[in-house]
Design a protein around this motif. Structure first.
Motif, PDB file in Angstrom:
ATOM      1  N   VAL A  56       0.824  -1.209   0.000  1.00 24.33           N
ATOM      2  CA  VAL A  56       0.000   0.000   0.000  1.00 24.33           C
ATOM      3  C   VAL A  56       0.857   1.257   0.000  1.00 24.33           C
ATOM      4  CG1 VAL A  56      -1.678   1.335   1.322  1.00 24.33           C
ATOM      5  CG2 VAL A  56      -1.944  -1.147   1.109  1.00 24.33           C
ATOM      6  N   SER A  57       1.963   1.231   0.725  1.00 22.94           N
ATOM      7  CA  SER A  57       2.787   2.427   0.878  1.00 22.94           C
ATOM      8  C   SER A  57       4.096   2.264   0.134  1.00 22.94           C
ATOM      9  CB  SER A  57       3.054   2.676   2.366  1.00 22.94           C
ATOM     10  OG  SER A  57       3.895   3.785   2.546  1.00 22.94           O
ATOM     11  N   THR A  58       4.498   3.331  -0.547  1.00 24.97           N
ATOM     12  CA  THR A  58       5.768   3.337  -1.262  1.00 24.97           C
ATOM     13  C   THR A  58       6.544   4.606  -0.928  1.00 24.97           C
ATOM     14  OG1 THR A  58       4.709   4.357  -3.185  1.00 24.97           O
ATOM     15  CG2 THR A  58       4.886   1.956  -3.187  1.00 24.97           C
ATOM     16  N   ASN A  59       7.839   4.554  -1.198  1.00 26.20           N
ATOM     17  CA  ASN A  59       8.711   5.694  -0.921  1.00 26.20           C
ATOM     18  C   ASN A  59       9.765   5.745  -2.017  1.00 26.20           C
ATOM     19  OD1 ASN A  59       9.923   7.839   0.370  1.00 26.20           O
ATOM     20  ND2 ASN A  59      10.985   6.604   1.879  1.00 26.20           N
ATOM     21  N   TYR A  60      10.033   6.944  -2.519  1.00 27.30           N
ATOM     22  CA  TYR A  60      10.962   7.083  -3.630  1.00 27.30           C
ATOM     23  C   TYR A  60      12.042   8.110  -3.309  1.00 27.30           C
ATOM     24  CZ  TYR A  60       7.452   4.647  -6.410  1.00 27.30           C
ATOM     25  OH  TYR A  60       6.564   3.720  -6.898  1.00 27.30           O
ATOM     26  N   ALA A  61      13.230   7.837  -3.809  1.00 19.51           N
ATOM     27  CA  ALA A  61      14.278   8.850  -3.783  1.00 19.51           C
ATOM     28  C   ALA A  61      13.893   9.970  -4.739  1.00 19.51           C
ATOM     29  CB  ALA A  61      15.604   8.231  -4.201  1.00 19.51           C
ATOM     30  N   ASP A  62      14.392  11.158  -4.471  1.00 14.86           N
ATOM     31  CA  ASP A  62      14.073  12.289  -5.341  1.00 14.86           C
ATOM     32  C   ASP A  62      14.462  12.003  -6.792  1.00 14.86           C
ATOM     33  OD1 ASP A  62      14.853  14.883  -2.898  1.00 14.86           O
ATOM     34  OD2 ASP A  62      13.034  13.711  -3.239  1.00 14.86           O
ATOM     35  N   SER A  63      15.536  11.252  -6.977  1.00 18.15           N
ATOM     36  CA  SER A  63      16.014  10.956  -8.327  1.00 18.15           C
ATOM     37  C   SER A  63      15.055  10.055  -9.092  1.00 18.15           C
ATOM     38  CB  SER A  63      17.394  10.288  -8.254  1.00 18.15           C
ATOM     39  OG  SER A  63      17.329   9.106  -7.471  1.00 18.15           O
ATOM     40  N   ALA A  64      14.168   9.371  -8.369  1.00 16.52           N
ATOM     41  CA  ALA A  64      13.256   8.410  -8.992  1.00 16.52           C
ATOM     42  C   ALA A  64      11.818   8.908  -9.084  1.00 16.52           C
ATOM     43  CB  ALA A  64      13.277   7.100  -8.220  1.00 16.52           C
ATOM     44  N   LYS A  65      11.484   9.907  -8.318  1.00 12.52           N
ATOM     45  CA  LYS A  65      10.093  10.375  -8.269  1.00 12.52           C
ATOM     46  C   LYS A  65       9.606  10.821  -9.640  1.00 12.52           C
ATOM     47  CE  LYS A  65      10.051  11.818  -3.438  1.00 12.52           C
ATOM     48  NZ  LYS A  65      10.058  12.953  -2.493  1.00 12.52           N
ATOM     49  N   GLY A  66       8.416  10.348  -9.980  1.00 12.72           N
ATOM     50  CA  GLY A  66       7.810  10.727 -11.240  1.00 12.72           C
ATOM     51  C   GLY A  66       8.260   9.902 -12.427  1.00 12.72           C
ATOM     52  N   ARG A  67       9.297   9.097 -12.258  1.00 13.68           N
ATOM     53  CA  ARG A  67       9.813   8.285 -13.363  1.00 13.68           C
ATOM     54  C   ARG A  67       9.779   6.788 -13.070  1.00 13.68           C
ATOM     55  NH1 ARG A  67      15.031   8.727 -14.918  1.00 13.68           N
ATOM     56  NH2 ARG A  67      15.745   9.154 -12.793  1.00 13.68           N
ATOM     57  N   PHE A  68      10.000   6.421 -11.811  1.00 18.67           N
ATOM     58  CA  PHE A  68      10.051   5.004 -11.430  1.00 18.67           C
ATOM     59  C   PHE A  68       8.805   4.652 -10.636  1.00 18.67           C
ATOM     60  CE2 PHE A  68      15.022   4.695 -11.191  1.00 18.67           C
ATOM     61  CZ  PHE A  68      15.093   5.145 -12.500  1.00 18.67           C
ATOM     62  N   THR A  69       8.369   3.405 -10.804  1.00 19.29           N
ATOM     63  CA  THR A  69       7.249   2.895 -10.023  1.00 19.29           C
ATOM     64  C   THR A  69       7.594   1.513  -9.489  1.00 19.29           C
ATOM     65  OG1 THR A  69       5.651   4.087 -11.403  1.00 19.29           O
ATOM     66  CG2 THR A  69       4.805   2.306 -10.017  1.00 19.29           C
ATOM     67  N   ILE A  70       7.517   1.372  -8.167  1.00 20.62           N
ATOM     68  CA  ILE A  70       7.757   0.071  -7.545  1.00 20.62           C
ATOM     69  C   ILE A  70       6.419  -0.603  -7.273  1.00 20.62           C
ATOM     70  CG2 ILE A  70       7.818   1.030  -5.199  1.00 20.62           C
ATOM     71  CD1 ILE A  70       9.997  -1.060  -4.534  1.00 20.62           C
ATOM     72  N   SER A  71       6.376  -1.906  -7.485  1.00 21.14           N
ATOM     73  CA  SER A  71       5.151  -2.649  -7.212  1.00 21.14           C
ATOM     74  C   SER A  71       5.513  -4.093  -6.883  1.00 21.14           C
ATOM     75  CB  SER A  71       4.190  -2.597  -8.403  1.00 21.14           C
ATOM     76  OG  SER A  71       4.782  -3.196  -9.538  1.00 21.14           O
ATOM     77  N   LYS A  72       4.557  -4.808  -6.359  1.00 19.18           N
ATOM     78  CA  LYS A  72       4.808  -6.226  -6.051  1.00 19.18           C
ATOM     79  C   LYS A  72       3.561  -7.042  -6.322  1.00 19.18           C
ATOM     80  CE  LYS A  72       5.422  -7.074  -1.639  1.00 19.18           C
ATOM     81  NZ  LYS A  72       5.695  -7.055  -0.188  1.00 19.18           N
ATOM     82  N   ASP A  73       3.785  -8.274  -6.700  1.00 21.02           N
ATOM     83  CA  ASP A  73       2.699  -9.220  -6.918  1.00 21.02           C
ATOM     84  C   ASP A  73       2.938 -10.357  -5.940  1.00 21.02           C
ATOM     85  OD1 ASP A  73       0.996 -11.244  -7.744  1.00 21.02           O
ATOM     86  OD2 ASP A  73       1.149 -10.672  -9.860  1.00 21.02           O
ATOM     87  N   ASN A  74       2.207 -10.322  -4.835  1.00 26.31           N
ATOM     88  CA  ASN A  74       2.445 -11.333  -3.802  1.00 26.31           C
ATOM     89  C   ASN A  74       2.086 -12.729  -4.293  1.00 26.31           C
ATOM     90  OD1 ASN A  74       3.439  -9.513  -1.917  1.00 26.31           O
ATOM     91  ND2 ASN A  74       1.419  -9.090  -1.054  1.00 26.31           N
ATOM     92  N   ALA A  75       1.120 -12.824  -5.162  1.00 25.45           N
ATOM     93  CA  ALA A  75       0.720 -14.133  -5.678  1.00 25.45           C
ATOM     94  C   ALA A  75       1.851 -14.765  -6.485  1.00 25.45           C
ATOM     95  CB  ALA A  75      -0.530 -14.002  -6.523  1.00 25.45           C
TER      96      ALA A  75
END
Length: 122
Positions: A56-75
């Motif tokens: 539910v919660s994510t955190n990004y370095a300033d260098s990554a904000k707006g360009r990178f997206t982290i996600s996970k598929d637990n299944a």
């Protein structure tokens, strides 16, 4: 043993995109905080994106904000990093890291590391 295996790195032109994947074995991602860390030659390790075990919660370095997206598929027990608008300064080895107790971007606080996947933007 906890094992993390990254894939998806490669050579891409500036402005291009890549999606990194990290598959975990011997443990379940849903119980761990996960982060992508990168290290360029001659530079310190940098946490670029973190995600809570719930996803539910994510955190990004300033260098990554707006360009990178982290996600996970637990299944699928898989972590992802979608990287868009890549720049030459994004060139680095990218590592998938995990911790059962720490959530954040401080790379040294993560206990479990994959072998890394190389991203080259040129």
């Amino acid at each position: 043993d906890v094992q993390l295996v990254e894939s998806g790195g490669g050579l891409v032109q500036p402005g291009g995109s890549l999606r990194l994947s990290c598959t975990a074995s011997e443990f379940t991602l849903r119980h761990y905080y996960m982060t992508w860390v990168r290290q360029a030659p001659g530079k310190e390790r940098e946490g670029v994106a973190a995600i809570r075990w719930s996803g539910v919660s994510t955190n990004y370095a300033d260098s990554a904000k707006g360009r990178f997206t982290i996600s996970k598929d637990n299944a699928k027990n898989t972590l992802y990093l979608q990287m868009n608008s890549l720049k030459p300064e994004d060139t680095a080895m990218y590592y998938c890291v995990a911790s059962p107790w720490y959530y954040g971007l401080v790379a040294s606080l993560y206990a479990y590391w994959g072998q890394g996947t190389q991203v080259t933007v040129s």
